[in-house]
Design a protein around this motif. Structure first.
Motif, PDB file in Angstrom:
ATOM      1  N   ARG A 119       0.835  -1.209   0.000  1.00  0.00           N
ATOM      2  CA  ARG A 119       0.000   0.000   0.000  1.00  0.00           C
ATOM      3  C   ARG A 119       0.869   1.258   0.000  1.00  0.00           C
ATOM      4  N   ARG A 120       1.946   1.243   0.774  1.00  0.00           N
ATOM      5  CA  ARG A 120       2.833   2.408   0.822  1.00  0.00           C
ATOM      6  C   ARG A 120       3.555   2.607  -0.502  1.00  0.00           C
ATOM      7  N   LEU A 121       3.867   1.518  -1.174  1.00  0.00           N
ATOM      8  CA  LEU A 121       4.621   1.616  -2.422  1.00  0.00           C
ATOM      9  C   LEU A 121       3.851   2.364  -3.506  1.00  0.00           C
ATOM     10  N   ARG A 122       2.521   2.406  -3.380  1.00  0.00           N
ATOM     11  CA  ARG A 122       1.710   3.109  -4.383  1.00  0.00           C
ATOM     12  C   ARG A 122       1.950   4.621  -4.338  1.00  0.00           C
ATOM     13  N   HIS A 123       2.496   5.113  -3.235  1.00  0.00           N
ATOM     14  CA  HIS A 123       2.700   6.558  -3.072  1.00  0.00           C
ATOM     15  C   HIS A 123       4.184   6.913  -2.959  1.00  0.00           C
ATOM     16  N   VAL A 124       5.045   6.039  -3.448  1.00  0.00           N
ATOM     17  CA  VAL A 124       6.480   6.278  -3.327  1.00  0.00           C
ATOM     18  C   VAL A 124       6.906   7.428  -4.234  1.00  0.00           C
ATOM     19  N   SER A 125       7.826   8.243  -3.733  1.00  0.00           N
ATOM     20  CA  SER A 125       8.310   9.386  -4.507  1.00  0.00           C
ATOM     21  C   SER A 125       9.540   8.995  -5.335  1.00  0.00           C
ATOM     22  N   ARG A 126       9.838   9.817  -6.333  1.00  0.00           N
ATOM     23  CA  ARG A 126      11.017   9.548  -7.163  1.00  0.00           C
ATOM     24  C   ARG A 126      12.294   9.627  -6.325  1.00  0.00           C
ATOM     25  N   ARG A 127      12.337  10.562  -5.376  1.00  0.00           N
ATOM     26  CA  ARG A 127      13.519  10.691  -4.529  1.00  0.00           C
ATOM     27  C   ARG A 127      13.713   9.452  -3.662  1.00  0.00           C
ATOM     28  N   ALA A 128      12.601   8.903  -3.151  1.00  0.00           N
ATOM     29  CA  ALA A 128      12.694   7.694  -2.332  1.00  0.00           C
ATOM     30  C   ALA A 128      13.243   6.527  -3.145  1.00  0.00           C
ATOM     31  N   VAL A 129      12.825   6.444  -4.412  1.00  0.00           N
ATOM     32  CA  VAL A 129      13.334   5.385  -5.287  1.00  0.00           C
ATOM     33  C   VAL A 129      14.842   5.549  -5.480  1.00  0.00           C
ATOM     34  N   CYS A 130      15.273   6.778  -5.751  1.00  0.00           N
ATOM     35  CA  CYS A 130      16.712   7.039  -5.944  1.00  0.00           C
ATOM     36  C   CYS A 130      17.502   6.704  -4.687  1.00  0.00           C
ATOM     37  N   TYR A 131      16.992   7.131  -3.537  1.00  0.00           N
ATOM     38  CA  TYR A 131      17.673   6.839  -2.275  1.00  0.00           C
ATOM     39  C   TYR A 131      17.743   5.328  -2.035  1.00  0.00           C
ATOM     40  N   GLY A 132      16.623   4.647  -2.274  1.00  0.00           N
ATOM     41  CA  GLY A 132      16.586   3.204  -2.056  1.00  0.00           C
ATOM     42  C   GLY A 132      17.557   2.461  -2.952  1.00  0.00           C
ATOM     43  N   VAL A 133      17.700   2.925  -4.190  1.00  0.00           N
ATOM     44  CA  VAL A 133      18.632   2.292  -5.135  1.00  0.00           C
ATOM     45  C   VAL A 133      20.070   2.490  -4.658  1.00  0.00           C
ATOM     46  N   VAL A 134      20.385   3.696  -4.160  1.00  0.00           N
ATOM     47  CA  VAL A 134      21.733   3.958  -3.641  1.00  0.00           C
ATOM     48  C   VAL A 134      22.025   3.044  -2.452  1.00  0.00           C
ATOM     49  N   GLN A 143      14.503  12.219   5.469  1.00  0.00           N
ATOM     50  CA  GLN A 143      13.810  12.860   4.355  1.00  0.00           C
ATOM     51  C   GLN A 143      12.732  11.984   3.722  1.00  0.00           C
ATOM     52  N   GLU A 144      12.845  10.655   3.895  1.00  0.00           N
ATOM     53  CA  GLU A 144      11.883   9.753   3.280  1.00  0.00           C
ATOM     54  C   GLU A 144      11.457   8.668   4.259  1.00  0.00           C
ATOM     55  N   ASP A 145      10.344   7.993   3.933  1.00  0.00           N
ATOM     56  CA  ASP A 145       9.806   6.899   4.750  1.00  0.00           C
ATOM     57  C   ASP A 145      10.832   5.769   4.845  1.00  0.00           C
ATOM     58  N   ALA A 146      11.240   5.428   6.082  1.00  0.00           N
ATOM     59  CA  ALA A 146      12.268   4.409   6.286  1.00  0.00           C
ATOM     60  C   ALA A 146      11.836   3.047   5.758  1.00  0.00           C
ATOM     61  N   PHE A 147      10.550   2.708   5.941  1.00  0.00           N
ATOM     62  CA  PHE A 147      10.063   1.415   5.471  1.00  0.00           C
ATOM     63  C   PHE A 147      10.115   1.334   3.946  1.00  0.00           C
ATOM     64  N   LEU A 148       9.724   2.405   3.282  1.00  0.00           N
ATOM     65  CA  LEU A 148       9.767   2.414   1.818  1.00  0.00           C
ATOM     66  C   LEU A 148      11.200   2.294   1.315  1.00  0.00           C
ATOM     67  N   LEU A 149      12.105   3.004   1.962  1.00  0.00           N
ATOM     68  CA  LEU A 149      13.513   2.907   1.573  1.00  0.00           C
ATOM     69  C   LEU A 149      14.007   1.472   1.733  1.00  0.00           C
ATOM     70  N   GLY A 150      13.573   0.815   2.799  1.00  0.00           N
ATOM     71  CA  GLY A 150      13.983  -0.560   3.032  1.00  0.00           C
ATOM     72  C   GLY A 150      13.483  -1.507   1.964  1.00  0.00           C
ATOM     73  N   VAL A 151      12.224  -1.327   1.553  1.00  0.00           N
ATOM     74  CA  VAL A 151      11.652  -2.192   0.519  1.00  0.00           C
ATOM     75  C   VAL A 151      12.374  -1.989  -0.812  1.00  0.00           C
ATOM     76  N   ILE A 152      12.579  -0.730  -1.188  1.00  0.00           N
ATOM     77  CA  ILE A 152      13.268  -0.440  -2.456  1.00  0.00           C
ATOM     78  C   ILE A 152      14.704  -0.949  -2.396  1.00  0.00           C
ATOM     79  N   GLN A 153      15.301  -0.837  -1.233  1.00  0.00           N
ATOM     80  CA  GLN A 153      16.652  -1.358  -1.053  1.00  0.00           C
ATOM     81  C   GLN A 153      16.687  -2.865  -1.312  1.00  0.00           C
ATOM     82  N   GLN A 154      15.715  -3.596  -0.752  1.00  0.00           N
ATOM     83  CA  GLN A 154      15.656  -5.045  -0.969  1.00  0.00           C
ATOM     84  C   GLN A 154      15.461  -5.371  -2.450  1.00  0.00           C
ATOM     85  N   LEU A 155      14.566  -4.650  -3.114  1.00  0.00           N
ATOM     86  CA  LEU A 155      14.321  -4.883  -4.545  1.00  0.00           C
ATOM     87  C   LEU A 155      15.580  -4.606  -5.365  1.00  0.00           C
TER      88      LEU A 155
END
Length: 297
Positions: free
Chosen positions: A66-81, A181-193
């Motif tokens: 549910r949270r991933l539906r509202h993820v920001s572009r910055r959160a995606v970039c941070y998670g990838v890093v 700056q971003e949701d820690a849980f979302l960063l964690g999920v993107i990090q795992q992906l």
């Protein structure tokens, strides 16, 4: 506050219960060193990481979709890093364990807890606190005792484990900046992906994929993905909201102790007197670095 935290607060979780959860997190991370070594004995190392992070990603997406539906572009970039940095860290560990005992690898990697305040002091151009200086000295001697085997040359495996500690320390510092700056849980999920993506990319680039041929290996991978990945990822930030940072740091510093214990029990590893002295010094450095004297009002 998340819905999950709200529900648990209604139940009335005590600090003791939160500390017990954090102890289980430390146990799961200690177990990961043994499971990584066991997994790498049956599959190419990169494929072990790919499957591990794929299992963890599926579990995390199932919980936080549910949270991933509202993820920001910055959160995606941070998670990838963060995912790229953590994948490099995990790769260094698993390849280091090919020529290093899991017990030794766990203590060498735990030196990251000492590297963090040292790197922060360099970053902020100020001297570290006295406990950090003593902790760094203990860690340096301990790493030398764990790494030097009859000569003044550090083995390749130990070097990779030390590199992993440095990468993990960098990851910790960068994470602390990004979660503000971003949701820690979302960063964690993107990090795992991201880690799963890197795992499959390196698998196809450097080896021929070969899925596990027996249930034993699948069980190892499932444990790596769930018990040592997705579950502690969710439990740690949740438990931390019910206890103090000092308790959190001290409890999680037990990770290498559990790593050595599981290595002895599951892999029949043994540690020499020199290695035991080194392990004790590294653990002492971790405790020195993480301990903070309580402030009296």
């Amino acid at each position: 506050m998340s819905i999950l935290q709200t529900r648990w607060r209604r139940i009335g979780m005590s600090r003791q219960s939160a500390n017990l959860l954090l102890l289980l997190v430390a146990m799961s991370w200690g177990l990961s060193y043994v499971l990584l070594k066991m997994g790498a004995a049956n599959l190419p190392p990169f494929e072990v990481l790919a499957l591990r992070f794929s299992v963890a990603s599926i579990a995390c997406v199932a919980v936080f979709w549910r949270r991933l539906r509202h993820v920001s572009r910055r959160a995606v970039c941070y998670g990838v890093v963060l995912g790229t940095l953590m994948f490099a860290c995990s790769s260094a560990i698993i390849f280091g364990e090919l020529t290093t005992d899991a017990s030794t690898a766990s203590f060498l990697t735990s030196a990251a807890i000492v590297f963090v305040p040292v790197m922060q002091a360099i970053r902020k151009r100020r001297l570290p606190e006295r406990p950090v200086i003593f902790g760094t000295l203990c860690a340096t001697i301990g790493i030398a005792l764990l790494s030097l085997k009859g000569s003044l040359v550090i083995s390749a495996g130990a070097s990779l484990c030390i590199l992993s500690a440095l990468l993990y320390a960098s990851h910790t510092i960068i994470t602390s900046d990004m979660v503000r700056q971003e949701d820690a849980f979302l960063l964690g999920v993107i990090q795992q992906l991201t880690m799963a993506g890197w795992g499959w990319s390196t698998t196809f680039a450097f080896s021929t994929p070969m899925l596990p041929q027996n249930a034993h290996v699948w069980l190892i991978l499932a444990a790596l993905g769930l018990l040592c990945g997705a579950i502690p990822f969710v439990v740690q930030p949740f438990a931390q909201s019910f206890t103090t940072p000092e308790h959190t740091a001290l409890i999680l510093s037990m990770e290498p102790v559990f790593g050595a214990l599981f290595a002895v029990l599951m892999l029949s590893e043994s540690m020499s007197g020199q290695a035991i002295c080194g392990a004790v010094l590294v653990l002492a450095s971790v405790l020195l670095t993480t301990y903070r004297r309580p402030k009296h009002k």
